[in-house]
Design an enzyme around this catalytic site. Sequence first.
Site, PDB file in Angstrom:
ATOM      1  N   LYS A  78      46.385  25.485  33.633  1.00  0.00           N
ATOM      2  CA  LYS A  78      45.176  24.651  33.567  1.00  0.00           C
ATOM      3  C   LYS A  78      45.371  23.606  32.475  1.00  0.00           C
ATOM      4  CE  LYS A  78      40.102  25.169  33.128  1.00  0.00           C
ATOM      5  NZ  LYS A  78      38.995  26.137  32.886  1.00  0.00           N
ATOM      6  N   SER A 153      35.357  26.114  36.508  1.00  0.00           N
ATOM      7  CA  SER A 153      36.019  24.875  36.202  1.00  0.00           C
ATOM      8  C   SER A 153      37.528  24.879  36.483  1.00  0.00           C
ATOM      9  CB  SER A 153      35.813  24.537  34.721  1.00  0.00           C
ATOM     10  OG  SER A 153      36.401  25.514  33.894  1.00  0.00           O
ATOM     11  N   SER A 177      34.616  30.656  35.049  1.00  0.00           N
ATOM     12  CA  SER A 177      35.574  29.645  35.514  1.00  0.00           C
ATOM     13  C   SER A 177      36.911  30.156  36.023  1.00  0.00           C
ATOM     14  CB  SER A 177      35.833  28.630  34.415  1.00  0.00           C
ATOM     15  OG  SER A 177      34.784  27.706  34.403  1.00  0.00           O
TER      16      SER A 177
HETATM   17  N1  GLN Z   1      30.216  26.824  35.244  1.00  0.00           N
HETATM   18  C1  GLN Z   1      29.946  27.266  33.901  1.00  0.00           C
HETATM   19  C2  GLN Z   1      29.672  26.055  33.039  1.00  0.00           C
HETATM   20  O1  GLN Z   1      29.583  25.018  33.567  1.00  0.00           O
HETATM   21  C3  GLN Z   1      31.119  28.057  33.380  1.00  0.00           C
HETATM   22  C4  GLN Z   1      32.281  27.220  33.079  1.00  0.00           C
HETATM   23  C5  GLN Z   1      33.425  27.984  32.489  1.00  0.00           C
HETATM   24  O2  GLN Z   1      33.529  29.206  32.633  1.00  0.00           O
HETATM   25  N2  GLN Z   1      34.281  27.263  31.798  1.00  0.00           N
HETATM   26  O3  GLN Z   1      29.541  26.135  31.864  1.00  0.00           O
END
Ligand code: GLN
Length: 485
Positions: A78, A153, A177
């Site tokens: 990532k 994400s 995420s």
């Molecule tokens: N979708 C969640 C957010 O927008 C979690 C994102 C994540 O785990 N990085 O914060």
Amino acid sequence: MELNELTIHELQKKLRAGDTSSTEIVQAVFKRIEAVEPRINAYITLMKDVALADALKADEAVKKGDIRALTGIPIALKDIFCTKGFRTTCGSRILENFIPPYDATIVEKLRQAGAIFTGKTNMDEFAMGSSTETSFFGTTKNPWDLNRIPGGSSGGSAAAVAADECIASLGSDTGGSIRQPAALCGVVGMKPTYGRVSRFGLIAFASSLDQIGPFTKDVEDCAILMNGIAGYDPKESTSIPQDVPDYRSFLSRGIDGWTVGIPKEYFIEGIDAEVSEAVQKAIKCVEGLGAKTMEISLPHTKYCLAVYYIIAPAEASSNLARYDGVKYGYRSPDGQDLLDMYKKSRSEGFGAEVKRRIMLGTYALSSGYYDAYYKKASQVRALIKRDFDDAFKTCDIILTPTTPTPAFNVGEKTGDPLQMYLSDILTISTNLAGIPGISVPCGFTKGGLPVGVQFLAGHLEEGKLLQIAAAYEKNANLEKRRPNL
Ligand code: GLN
């Protein structure tokens, strides 16, 4: 089957037997990337030349008998992990040209174990999102249906594994995420215990929630990658100074006599009927393996989303204060004086969702509001954690759906942040409690979209997660499918 479609353990067997070479594997992966990447957009940066050079070195090492756990295996990272000498953008314009001077600990560890890096994968900007649509580098598409999002994400990392554009990948999980995109792309994804994996060199989003973990094609590969990345790191003060077990040793133990808790708050209205059906089948399967299931309650579940959306933005607003255009990252060319340069660099460098979070977080932390918001949220967070502590007194493992729905359409939720935030309703509590969770594929909808089942365990019990996930995967009798690209 093509080499890029195999798992780490299958490829390792072939490498050891001299049936293939790392060069052939890396070539197969890049051939696939060239064929499908224009449609998927899983990567922000590709590292083909270095990967091929590293493959040659791996082949030399194999000839000399130096075969390590990940020797010659192409892995995607990532774009939130610092890679020395390779651009690390975090999906943001503000880091579009940032080249870190050091490697993240997990990058170093994987390299030590012999892994080869294919590139840096696409993600929501600063990991804020559930669809990879907030990336400055364009949306990643779900390999199972190119009109749909891959989740987020870490959407690029999930899609790259699902589309066989790498053998496995790493992501980060602050509120879901890893597990949410894993479920929506039909792969395995694990968020380890807070502190189990060093975050040195992970670009920070919400420091009390962030954790790094693997995306893989099966549970055995997940155990192999966990062996590679887990463990104490003197460079990271929140990493846990405790020995790491051999995660592979849990894979064949079975779950006979276990008690699996099914939290009633996770089977609520708003869960898609086909998701629910697939998860009910998973429950039946687990019962067939000798486990007893029982309904449990996690009574503070209803506060999770609210608590998360105070704590995460508050920590983000503080972490993101460092992007000011001075030391590194984007600097606006139009600043009239220092303050104006800060303002313009941040206004032009950050996207809308990141700005929204910074504003929410700064508000929640500001004088006079701190007690009402951040402090209160932290107190409720303690209650959420206590729910889990109590639950694990009566059961070994908790089972839930990973996501309320299968992958949604590109653009469907971008206009409504709250709808987007609800995508993580079933994964966020895990991060608030600091415990580990894994998502494993549990079937498909009639429309051919993957569904995931989530297992949760107590503090540092990743082994138990792998134990039930492996037993389930082996006996679930799921149809083997690949996305048709
Ligand atoms: N979708 C969640 C957010 O927008 C979690 C994102 C994540 O785990 N990085 O914060």
